[in-house]
Motif scaffolding. Structure first.
Motif, short mmCIF file in Angstrom:
data_model
loop_
_atom_site.label_atom_id
_atom_site.label_comp_id
_atom_site.label_asym_id
_atom_site.label_seq_id
_atom_site.Cartn_x
_atom_site.Cartn_y
_atom_site.Cartn_z
N ARG A 82 -102.35 26.87 -109.25
CA ARG A 82 -102.38 25.34 -109.17
C ARG A 82 -103.50 25.23 -107.83
NH1 ARG A 82 -96.30 23.87 -108.14
NH2 ARG A 82 -96.46 25.77 -107.03
N LEU A 83 -103.36 26.11 -106.92
CA LEU A 83 -104.17 25.42 -105.86
C LEU A 83 -105.82 25.85 -105.97
CD1 LEU A 83 -102.39 27.20 -102.62
CD2 LEU A 83 -102.63 24.77 -103.42
N MET A 84 -106.18 26.91 -106.64
CA MET A 84 -107.72 27.17 -106.93
C MET A 84 -108.27 26.11 -108.04
SD MET A 84 -107.37 31.28 -105.97
CE MET A 84 -109.12 31.39 -105.96
N VAL A 85 -107.52 26.40 -109.21
CA VAL A 85 -107.97 25.71 -110.24
C VAL A 85 -107.31 24.25 -110.90
CG1 VAL A 85 -109.65 27.68 -110.81
CG2 VAL A 85 -107.32 27.26 -111.81
N GLY A 86 -106.13 24.17 -110.57
CA GLY A 86 -105.47 23.07 -110.81
C GLY A 86 -104.74 23.09 -112.10
N LEU A 87 -104.41 24.53 -112.59
CA LEU A 87 -103.82 24.66 -113.76
C LEU A 87 -102.48 25.35 -113.54
CD1 LEU A 87 -106.92 26.12 -115.52
CD2 LEU A 87 -105.99 23.97 -115.87
N ARG A 88 -101.49 25.14 -114.40
CA ARG A 88 -100.21 26.00 -114.45
C ARG A 88 -99.76 25.93 -115.81
NH1 ARG A 88 -95.12 23.75 -111.04
NH2 ARG A 88 -95.32 21.98 -112.49
N TRP A 89 -99.01 26.90 -116.04
CA TRP A 89 -98.31 27.29 -117.47
C TRP A 89 -96.94 27.85 -117.16
CZ3 TRP A 89 -96.83 31.95 -119.33
CH2 TRP A 89 -97.45 32.98 -118.30
N TRP A 90 -96.17 27.40 -118.18
CA TRP A 90 -94.78 28.01 -118.38
C TRP A 90 -94.04 27.72 -119.65
CZ3 TRP A 90 -95.46 23.42 -115.80
CH2 TRP A 90 -94.61 22.34 -116.37
N ASN A 91 -93.05 28.63 -119.80
CA ASN A 91 -92.36 28.47 -121.12
C ASN A 91 -91.17 27.73 -120.88
OD1 ASN A 91 -90.47 29.23 -123.32
ND2 ASN A 91 -91.95 30.73 -123.86
N GLN A 92 -90.75 26.85 -121.46
CA GLN A 92 -89.51 25.94 -121.56
C GLN A 92 -88.74 26.20 -122.67
OE1 GLN A 92 -90.15 22.30 -119.86
NE2 GLN A 92 -88.82 21.35 -121.21
N VAL A 93 -87.37 26.44 -122.62
CA VAL A 93 -86.48 26.46 -123.79
C VAL A 93 -85.45 25.25 -123.62
CG1 VAL A 93 -84.66 27.95 -124.79
CG2 VAL A 93 -86.46 29.04 -123.35
N ASP A 94 -85.52 24.58 -124.88
CA ASP A 94 -84.81 23.42 -125.03
C ASP A 94 -83.24 23.52 -125.17
OD1 ASP A 94 -84.94 23.94 -127.48
OD2 ASP A 94 -86.10 22.29 -128.03
N ASP A 95 -82.26 22.67 -125.44
CA ASP A 95 -81.12 22.87 -125.62
C ASP A 95 -80.82 23.58 -127.14
OD1 ASP A 95 -80.57 21.60 -123.24
OD2 ASP A 95 -80.36 19.74 -124.14
N GLY A 97 -82.48 25.78 -128.25
CA GLY A 97 -82.89 27.24 -128.08
C GLY A 97 -84.32 27.31 -128.78
N ARG A 98 -85.21 26.45 -128.71
CA ARG A 98 -86.40 26.55 -129.43
C ARG A 98 -87.41 26.56 -128.17
NH1 ARG A 98 -88.01 21.58 -132.45
NH2 ARG A 98 -89.94 22.60 -132.46
N SER A 99 -88.38 27.40 -128.23
CA SER A 99 -89.16 27.76 -127.13
C SER A 99 -90.58 26.81 -127.30
CB SER A 99 -89.64 29.31 -127.13
OG SER A 99 -90.79 29.42 -126.02
N HIS A 100 -90.77 26.14 -125.96
CA HIS A 100 -92.29 25.41 -126.01
C HIS A 100 -92.86 25.81 -124.48
CE1 HIS A 100 -90.19 22.50 -128.49
NE2 HIS A 100 -89.15 22.57 -127.61
N TRP A 101 -94.19 26.03 -124.96
CA TRP A 101 -95.23 26.39 -124.12
C TRP A 101 -95.67 24.87 -123.32
CZ3 TRP A 101 -95.82 31.12 -122.05
CH2 TRP A 101 -95.31 32.14 -122.77
N VAL A 102 -95.59 24.86 -122.01
CA VAL A 102 -96.10 23.72 -121.28
C VAL A 102 -97.38 24.11 -120.68
CG1 VAL A 102 -95.54 21.79 -119.74
CG2 VAL A 102 -93.80 23.00 -121.14
N PHE A 103 -98.45 23.55 -120.60
CA PHE A 103 -99.56 23.61 -120.06
C PHE A 103 -99.91 22.34 -119.04
CE2 PHE A 103 -100.41 27.49 -121.99
CZ PHE A 103 -99.88 27.45 -123.32
N GLU A 104 -100.19 22.42 -117.77
CA GLU A 104 -100.39 21.38 -117.04
C GLU A 104 -101.87 21.44 -116.39
OE1 GLU A 104 -96.45 19.90 -114.86
OE2 GLU A 104 -97.76 21.03 -113.86
N ALA A 105 -102.49 20.44 -116.05
CA ALA A 105 -103.73 20.20 -115.68
C ALA A 105 -103.72 19.40 -114.31
CB ALA A 105 -104.99 20.26 -116.43
N ARG A 106 -104.15 19.64 -113.22
CA ARG A 106 -104.37 18.71 -112.32
C ARG A 106 -105.03 17.34 -112.61
NH1 ARG A 106 -107.15 21.23 -107.71
NH2 ARG A 106 -105.03 22.15 -107.15
N LYS A 107 -104.44 16.28 -112.22
CA LYS A 107 -105.18 15.01 -112.80
C LYS A 107 -106.61 14.82 -111.83
CE LYS A 107 -101.37 11.86 -113.58
NZ LYS A 107 -100.45 10.80 -113.35
#
Length: 194
Positions: A82-95, A97-107
């Motif tokens: 997050r600090l060096m390149v403004g990117l972040r990722w994680w895996n999120q499981v919804d109600d 039980g399906r897995s979703h990959w979430v990718f973020e980028a700094r605006k």
């Protein structure tokens, strides 16, 4: 498969304005993050290389290396990316039980300027790409020298650092794009240039 991936263009910090106010003279805006981005990675490699010289206890070496690799995984995934390149990722499981990959980028800031420095970006990507390659070399070395007990440690290095590399590559190029076709297109363009 890719339809469950999400890309969000969100602000990673509430203090994005503080970054733009900092001095433009400093090429490395986050020296502590840059240090720890490389510290855990390089320390794990050095401990692996020097472990048999320092102690005869395999368990102590294994635990030390895995702790360093775990600290590296956490630090890179949650802080330095997050600090060096403004990117972040994680895996999120919804109600369901399906897995979703979430990718973020700094605006991108309103001024249109980049909030991460080129030096930090180079440090980040160099460390992120080089160290997993070194662990792959260690894996082949342990396999061909029949050091089976070290193979488990090396596989942990490949998996933890490879997971971060894969996640950040997906963040950088976009989760919906096929990485294989992008690599083929890039190599084709390079071939045509020559």
């Amino acid at each position: 498969q890719d339809s469950s991936d999400d890309i969000e263009d969100v602000s990673l910090f509430d203090a994005d304005d503080d970054v733009s106010r900092r001095s433009k003279k400093s090429k490395i805006r986050h020296p502590v993050a840059s240090f720890f981005h490389l510290f855990f990675r390089v320390s794990a490699i050095i401990v692996y290389l020097l472990c048999e010289l320092l102690t005869s206890s395999f368990i102590a070496c294994m635990v030390t290396i895995i702790l360093l690799l775990s600290c590296d995984f956490w630090a890179v995934k949650n802080v330095t990316g997050r600090l060096m390149v403004g990117l972040r990722w994680w895996n999120q499981v919804d109600d369901d039980g399906r897995s979703h990959w979430v990718f973020e980028a700094r605006k991108v800031s309103a001024q249109g300027g980049k909030t991460s420095s080129e030096a930090e970006s180079r440090i980040f990507w160099l460390g992120l790409i080089t160290c997993p390659m070194i662990w792959v070399i260690f894996a082949f070395s342990a396999l061909f020298s029949f050091k089976v007990k070290w193979l488990a440690v090396v596989v942990m290095g490949v998996v933890l650092q490879g997971a971060n590399l894969y996640g950040y590559i997906r963040c950088k190029v976009g989760s919906r794009k096929n990485l294989t076709s992008m690599a083929t297109n890039y190599l084709g363009k390079q071939f045509l240039r020559q």
